[in-house]
Design a protein around this motif. Structure first.
Motif, mmCIF file in Angstrom:
data_model
loop_
_atom_site.group_PDB
_atom_site.id
_atom_site.type_symbol
_atom_site.label_atom_id
_atom_site.label_comp_id
_atom_site.label_asym_id
_atom_site.label_seq_id
_atom_site.Cartn_x
_atom_site.Cartn_y
_atom_site.Cartn_z
ATOM 1 N N VAL A 168 0.840 -1.202 0.000
ATOM 2 C CA VAL A 168 0.000 0.000 0.000
ATOM 3 C C VAL A 168 0.871 1.247 0.000
ATOM 4 O O VAL A 168 0.562 2.241 -0.679
ATOM 5 C CB VAL A 168 -0.938 -0.012 1.231
ATOM 6 C CG1 VAL A 168 -1.651 1.326 1.374
ATOM 7 C CG2 VAL A 168 -1.950 -1.137 1.110
ATOM 8 N N ARG A 170 3.725 1.743 -1.386
ATOM 9 C CA ARG A 170 4.238 2.028 -2.725
ATOM 10 C C ARG A 170 3.201 2.768 -3.565
ATOM 11 O O ARG A 170 3.516 3.739 -4.249
ATOM 12 C CB ARG A 170 4.635 0.723 -3.425
ATOM 13 C CG ARG A 170 5.862 0.057 -2.828
ATOM 14 C CD ARG A 170 6.376 -1.025 -3.728
ATOM 15 N NE ARG A 170 7.615 -1.601 -3.231
ATOM 16 C CZ ARG A 170 8.390 -2.408 -3.936
ATOM 17 N NH1 ARG A 170 8.043 -2.743 -5.171
ATOM 18 N NH2 ARG A 170 9.502 -2.893 -3.411
ATOM 19 N N VAL A 171 1.966 2.296 -3.494
ATOM 20 C CA VAL A 171 0.896 2.936 -4.273
ATOM 21 C C VAL A 171 0.641 4.351 -3.761
ATOM 22 O O VAL A 171 0.542 5.302 -4.547
ATOM 23 C CB VAL A 171 -0.391 2.091 -4.205
ATOM 24 C CG1 VAL A 171 -1.531 2.804 -4.932
ATOM 25 C CG2 VAL A 171 -0.154 0.714 -4.802
ATOM 26 N N LEU A 174 3.525 6.739 -4.722
ATOM 27 C CA LEU A 174 3.471 7.174 -6.117
ATOM 28 C C LEU A 174 2.404 8.246 -6.306
ATOM 29 O O LEU A 174 2.631 9.259 -6.982
ATOM 30 C CB LEU A 174 3.186 5.977 -7.024
ATOM 31 C CG LEU A 174 3.091 6.251 -8.520
ATOM 32 C CD1 LEU A 174 4.423 6.788 -9.038
ATOM 33 C CD2 LEU A 174 2.697 4.989 -9.278
ATOM 34 N N ALA A 175 1.234 8.032 -5.681
ATOM 35 C CA ALA A 175 0.160 9.014 -5.810
ATOM 36 C C ALA A 175 0.524 10.340 -5.162
ATOM 37 O O ALA A 175 0.255 11.422 -5.706
ATOM 38 C CB ALA A 175 -1.127 8.449 -5.191
#
Length: 243
Positions: A168, A170-171, A174-175
């Motif tokens: 989670v 990592r996501v 990035l966002a």
């Protein structure tokens, strides 16, 4: 207060023996050090490709020094909460006189304070922010401080284990590094407010205005109210989710 003091003593022992947490704490200063090369990169881009990076310095600085510390500190908070879940810390606290929300609230307050200090220090260490702008950035850092527990609580709530939590992160990372910066490059000012639903937008947008000499206090106030409300709501969610 005695419970909070006990939490603090335990955290000091944990940081002293956990190498990962130590790296996270120096992470914002590594971001600041990377910004030392920004003038060189700007000169190279101008000479090599006739492209001027100077108008984008505020966006670059905000990505590394305004968003970077909340993301790192939020990830640290999420890992701590998920570790506490594995060790049933919150479950154990439910049989004590300490209210269930005290522990995550304490975690949020510590992370918010550390993030605020880290943002100010990293901006100062870049050498790219003058003294007046740095003074204006203090309330921006407070907004960024509130962003850290919001990110940490979201990561901890979506991940059931530390392995899921890392995915989670990592996501979310990035966002956080990309979406709030999109309005700077592609949208006019009225349309940028559509990104206000994203908590990272507010400290970034406030910093852009402070750096460029514009009116930045509406974004500071908006960020304090919005991110503060989200943090308070997520304390309740985490208290239920991780017990």
């Amino acid at each position: 207060m005695s419970a909070i003091a006990a939490f603090a003593r335990n955290d000091l022992r944990t940081v002293g023996r956990d190498t990962l947490l130590g790296v996270v704490l120096i992470g914002p200063f590594l971001y600041a050090a990377a910004m030392w090369f920004l003038p060189t990169v700007t000169d190279h881009a101008r000479a090599q490709w006739a492209f001027d990076l100077a108008p984008y310095h505020s966006a670059i600085l905000s990505a590394f020094c305004v968003l970077g510390p909340p993301l790192l500190m939020g990830a640290m908070l999420a890992l701590q909460l998920l570790d506490d879940k594995d060790q049933h810390t919150l479950t154990a606290l439910r049989v004590t006189p300490v209210p269930p929300a005290t522990y995550p609230t304490y975690r949020a307050a510590v992370v918010a304070a550390l993030t605020t200090i880290s943002v100010i220090a990293s901006l100062a260490l870049t050498g790219q922010v003058d003294a007046p702008t740095l003074a204006l950035s203090v309330p921006v850092a407070v907004v960024a401080g509130l962003l850290a527990p919001v990110l940490g609580f979201v990561m901890a709530s979506l991940g059931r284990t530390k392995i899921e939590g890392l995915a989670v992160m990592r996501v979310v990372g990035l966002a956080v590094f990309t979406l709030p910066v999109v309005p700077f490059f592609f949208l006019d000012r009225p349309w940028q407010l559509a990104f206000g639903v994203l908590p990272p937008y507010w400290p970034v947008r406030a910093f852009w205005s402070a750096y460029d000499g514009g009116t930045y206090w509406p974004y500071v106030v908006g960020g304090l109210l919005y991110n503060g409300a989200l943090a308070a709501l997520l304390v309740k969610v985490v208290t239920r989710r991780l017990r």
